[in-house]
Design a protein around this motif. Sequence first.
Motif, PDB file in Angstrom:
ATOM      1  N   VAL A 111     -16.821 -79.337 -85.656  1.00 22.14           N
ATOM      2  CA  VAL A 111     -18.087 -80.079 -85.606  1.00 22.14           C
ATOM      3  C   VAL A 111     -17.838 -81.583 -85.536  1.00 22.14           C
ATOM      4  CG1 VAL A 111     -19.422 -78.279 -86.773  1.00 22.14           C
ATOM      5  CG2 VAL A 111     -18.378 -80.105 -88.144  1.00 22.14           C
ATOM      6  N   GLU A 112     -16.742 -82.030 -86.123  1.00 19.32           N
ATOM      7  CA  GLU A 112     -16.414 -83.453 -86.039  1.00 19.32           C
ATOM      8  C   GLU A 112     -16.092 -83.826 -84.591  1.00 19.32           C
ATOM      9  OE1 GLU A 112     -13.188 -86.641 -87.889  1.00 19.32           O
ATOM     10  OE2 GLU A 112     -13.612 -84.764 -88.964  1.00 19.32           O
ATOM     11  N   ALA A 113     -15.332 -82.950 -83.906  1.00 18.57           N
ATOM     12  CA  ALA A 113     -15.014 -83.201 -82.500  1.00 18.57           C
ATOM     13  C   ALA A 113     -16.271 -83.175 -81.633  1.00 18.57           C
ATOM     14  CB  ALA A 113     -14.017 -82.160 -81.998  1.00 18.57           C
ATOM     15  N   MET A 114     -17.244 -82.359 -82.048  1.00 19.48           N
ATOM     16  CA  MET A 114     -18.502 -82.227 -81.312  1.00 19.48           C
ATOM     17  C   MET A 114     -19.513 -83.319 -81.676  1.00 19.48           C
ATOM     18  SD  MET A 114     -18.562 -79.463 -79.357  1.00 19.48           S
ATOM     19  CE  MET A 114     -20.309 -79.077 -79.283  1.00 19.48           C
ATOM     20  N   ASN A 115     -19.130 -84.176 -82.621  1.00 14.96           N
ATOM     21  CA  ASN A 115     -20.031 -85.212 -83.125  1.00 14.96           C
ATOM     22  C   ASN A 115     -21.315 -84.605 -83.702  1.00 14.96           C
ATOM     23  OD1 ASN A 115     -20.579 -87.906 -83.744  1.00 14.96           O
ATOM     24  ND2 ASN A 115     -21.731 -88.225 -81.835  1.00 14.96           N
ATOM     25  N   TYR A 116     -21.175 -83.398 -84.247  1.00 15.75           N
ATOM     26  CA  TYR A 116     -22.237 -82.722 -84.998  1.00 15.75           C
ATOM     27  C   TYR A 116     -23.468 -82.374 -84.166  1.00 15.75           C
ATOM     28  CZ  TYR A 116     -19.320 -84.399 -88.798  1.00 15.75           C
ATOM     29  OH  TYR A 116     -18.246 -84.664 -89.607  1.00 15.75           O
ATOM     30  N   GLU A 117     -23.303 -82.258 -82.847  1.00 15.99           N
ATOM     31  CA  GLU A 117     -24.448 -81.906 -82.006  1.00 15.99           C
ATOM     32  C   GLU A 117     -23.987 -81.164 -80.759  1.00 15.99           C
ATOM     33  OE1 GLU A 117     -26.229 -85.655 -81.146  1.00 15.99           O
ATOM     34  OE2 GLU A 117     -24.676 -86.253 -79.705  1.00 15.99           O
ATOM     35  N   GLY A 118     -24.935 -80.513 -80.088  1.00 12.22           N
ATOM     36  CA  GLY A 118     -24.636 -79.793 -78.857  1.00 12.22           C
ATOM     37  C   GLY A 118     -24.953 -78.314 -78.955  1.00 12.22           C
TER      38      GLY A 118
END
Length: 280
Positions: A111-118
Amino acid sequence: TPSTSNPFFNTEQVIAKEKAEELGYEVKCASHDDDAATQLELFEAAINDGAAAIICDNAGADASIEAVQKAYDAGIPTFLIDREINQSGRAVAQIVADNAQGAAAIAEVWVEAMNYEGKYAELLGLESDTNCQVRSNAFHRVLDQTDMKMVAQQSANWDQTEGQSKAETILQQYPDITAIVCGNDTMACGAAAAVAAANLDHDVYIIGVDGSNDMRDNIKDGKALATALQQIDKITRNAVTQANDYLTNGTTGLEEKQLVDCVVITKDNADKLDNFVFAE
């Protein structure tokens, strides 16, 4: 064990045979292919052979109770690895990776790599396997606290070919997803192949659980983000050692339920992983 076409389960057989022969035992290995009826037949054959002990990665938390009970009634100790059964007091030991800890830890990295969205999809393992639900629940304890949206969830039964096929279908339906969370590495490798073949114009972050060499290589090549290493080499060696202790001394000196921590593997430490062993 389940099918040895999966390198994780093949490692179980290789390590169990190696360690037990080192201790002076004759070893027979077989695969139940996640079929409880086949597993029961294998247990009955072991009982008829007068086995000293049985080490098993079982074919279902509920469906395997009958087989373990039969061995218990015959006075043959069973040592379960990787997967628990929904009963205590029949196996001498149930030694498993801490799936909740590992899945949650890998989800945090993801989720950190995804910046918590998507938008993301989830590939589940064999749904009769306790590990499937434990991992998924741990994933969602992290994911559900973010703005990420799950658009698809399907079982691929721990299988790479099925994982690739399911991922292909999901990508056709939701080409804008930016991540796929997988319950194990074989499905994750299948998903990575599907993503590579789709020629998308954006990255799709993929995580798995196991710590296989194939997943390690995908991580190093940038085709997957991370995995949670289940230390199955250590778990299997512990089971064989405890079986020997039990047969020699009548006790392992340990609790029946035993958890072994998972290790988060990313591009930063992937070089330290080989055949499910992490070099500290």
